[in-house]
Design a protein around this motif. Sequence first.
Motif, short mmCIF file in Angstrom:
data_model
loop_
_atom_site.label_atom_id
_atom_site.label_comp_id
_atom_site.label_asym_id
_atom_site.label_seq_id
_atom_site.Cartn_x
_atom_site.Cartn_y
_atom_site.Cartn_z
N LEU A 123 -38.13 -4.17 -9.27
CA LEU A 123 -37.14 -4.93 -10.16
C LEU A 123 -35.84 -4.53 -9.48
CD1 LEU A 123 -38.55 -3.76 -13.59
CD2 LEU A 123 -38.74 -6.06 -12.80
N PRO A 124 -34.80 -5.31 -9.57
CA PRO A 124 -33.51 -4.87 -9.35
C PRO A 124 -33.19 -3.42 -9.79
CG PRO A 124 -33.34 -7.22 -10.29
CD PRO A 124 -34.79 -6.52 -10.56
N SER A 125 -32.25 -2.58 -9.02
CA SER A 125 -32.09 -1.33 -9.49
C SER A 125 -30.85 -1.68 -10.46
CB SER A 125 -31.52 -0.62 -8.23
OG SER A 125 -32.33 -0.32 -7.37
N GLU A 126 -31.06 -0.81 -11.47
CA GLU A 126 -30.13 -0.79 -12.58
C GLU A 126 -29.65 0.39 -13.40
OE1 GLU A 126 -33.01 -2.23 -16.30
OE2 GLU A 126 -31.61 -4.08 -15.31
N GLY A 127 -28.59 0.75 -14.02
CA GLY A 127 -28.40 1.82 -14.74
C GLY A 127 -29.45 2.09 -15.86
N THR A 128 -29.48 3.52 -15.94
CA THR A 128 -30.44 3.92 -17.02
C THR A 128 -29.95 5.15 -17.80
OG1 THR A 128 -32.96 3.83 -17.66
CG2 THR A 128 -32.22 5.06 -15.70
N VAL A 129 -30.77 5.38 -18.84
CA VAL A 129 -30.20 6.85 -19.69
C VAL A 129 -31.20 7.90 -19.34
CG1 VAL A 129 -29.36 5.26 -21.45
CG2 VAL A 129 -31.71 6.17 -21.44
N PRO A 161 -44.99 2.93 -8.32
CA PRO A 161 -46.29 2.50 -8.10
C PRO A 161 -47.62 3.35 -8.13
CG PRO A 161 -44.49 1.91 -6.55
CD PRO A 161 -43.87 2.70 -7.35
N SER A 162 -47.42 4.53 -8.25
CA SER A 162 -48.35 5.58 -8.39
C SER A 162 -48.90 5.38 -9.68
CB SER A 162 -47.99 6.97 -8.10
OG SER A 162 -47.14 7.63 -9.13
N ASP A 172 -29.57 14.87 -14.06
CA ASP A 172 -29.20 14.21 -12.82
C ASP A 172 -30.12 12.89 -12.38
OD1 ASP A 172 -27.37 16.14 -12.83
OD2 ASP A 172 -28.57 17.36 -11.51
N HIS A 173 -30.47 11.96 -13.35
CA HIS A 173 -31.10 11.06 -12.94
C HIS A 173 -30.55 9.79 -12.09
CE1 HIS A 173 -29.42 8.39 -15.94
NE2 HIS A 173 -29.36 9.25 -16.51
N PRO A 174 -31.27 9.13 -11.41
CA PRO A 174 -30.64 7.97 -10.72
C PRO A 174 -30.75 6.73 -11.68
CG PRO A 174 -32.72 8.13 -9.84
CD PRO A 174 -32.79 9.48 -10.95
N VAL A 175 -30.23 5.60 -10.84
CA VAL A 175 -30.62 4.44 -11.53
C VAL A 175 -32.27 4.21 -11.33
CG1 VAL A 175 -28.46 3.28 -10.90
CG2 VAL A 175 -30.25 3.14 -9.19
N THR A 176 -32.60 3.15 -12.00
CA THR A 176 -34.28 3.08 -11.92
C THR A 176 -34.83 2.95 -10.70
OG1 THR A 176 -34.10 0.64 -11.98
CG2 THR A 176 -34.14 1.77 -14.18
N GLY A 177 -34.09 2.58 -9.56
CA GLY A 177 -34.70 2.44 -8.20
C GLY A 177 -35.62 1.25 -8.15
N GLY A 178 -35.63 0.37 -9.13
CA GLY A 178 -36.49 -1.03 -8.97
C GLY A 178 -37.95 -0.92 -9.65
N TYR A 179 -38.09 0.27 -10.22
CA TYR A 179 -39.47 0.64 -11.01
C TYR A 179 -39.19 0.22 -12.34
CZ TYR A 179 -40.32 2.92 -6.79
OH TYR A 179 -40.46 3.14 -5.47
N PRO A 180 -40.07 -0.25 -13.25
CA PRO A 180 -40.06 -0.58 -14.76
C PRO A 180 -39.70 0.69 -15.70
CG PRO A 180 -42.36 -1.13 -13.81
CD PRO A 180 -41.47 -0.74 -12.63
N VAL A 181 -39.15 0.74 -16.37
CA VAL A 181 -38.82 1.54 -17.60
C VAL A 181 -39.74 1.09 -18.64
CG1 VAL A 181 -37.12 2.81 -19.02
CG2 VAL A 181 -36.59 2.58 -16.74
#
Length: 122
Positions: free
Chosen positions: A41-47, A55-56, A65-74
Amino acid sequence: MGALTGQDWITTEQSNRIGVRLEPAGGRSLERNPDSGTGELPSEGTVAGALQVPPSGHPVLFLADHPVTGGYPVIAVVVPEDLPTAAQLPPGHSVRFTIVDPATLEPRETAVTGAVPEGTQP
């Protein structure tokens, strides 16, 4: 949601201030939808508290200190009241997720059935 809430998860040694990495405790990894093409998925902000599935199939619980989603589903969000405890879990600790009512923090019936009523978020 049944695959997430229906089994225990174990914290791994790769956990840090970014997130708590989890692996199944004798169960199975979460399966991502194989019909979704590349599955990214497109990277987007998250909480903080977001539960991302790379994928694992081993979920990552985002912390301070979390990043944006990185393109993986939340697929879920842990209630803020539980994040300080989650951040202190040592490697090898067992974790089980329960779906709760966001207003009362009481367990919902969906935690047992895995069904989420239409128009609501787990």
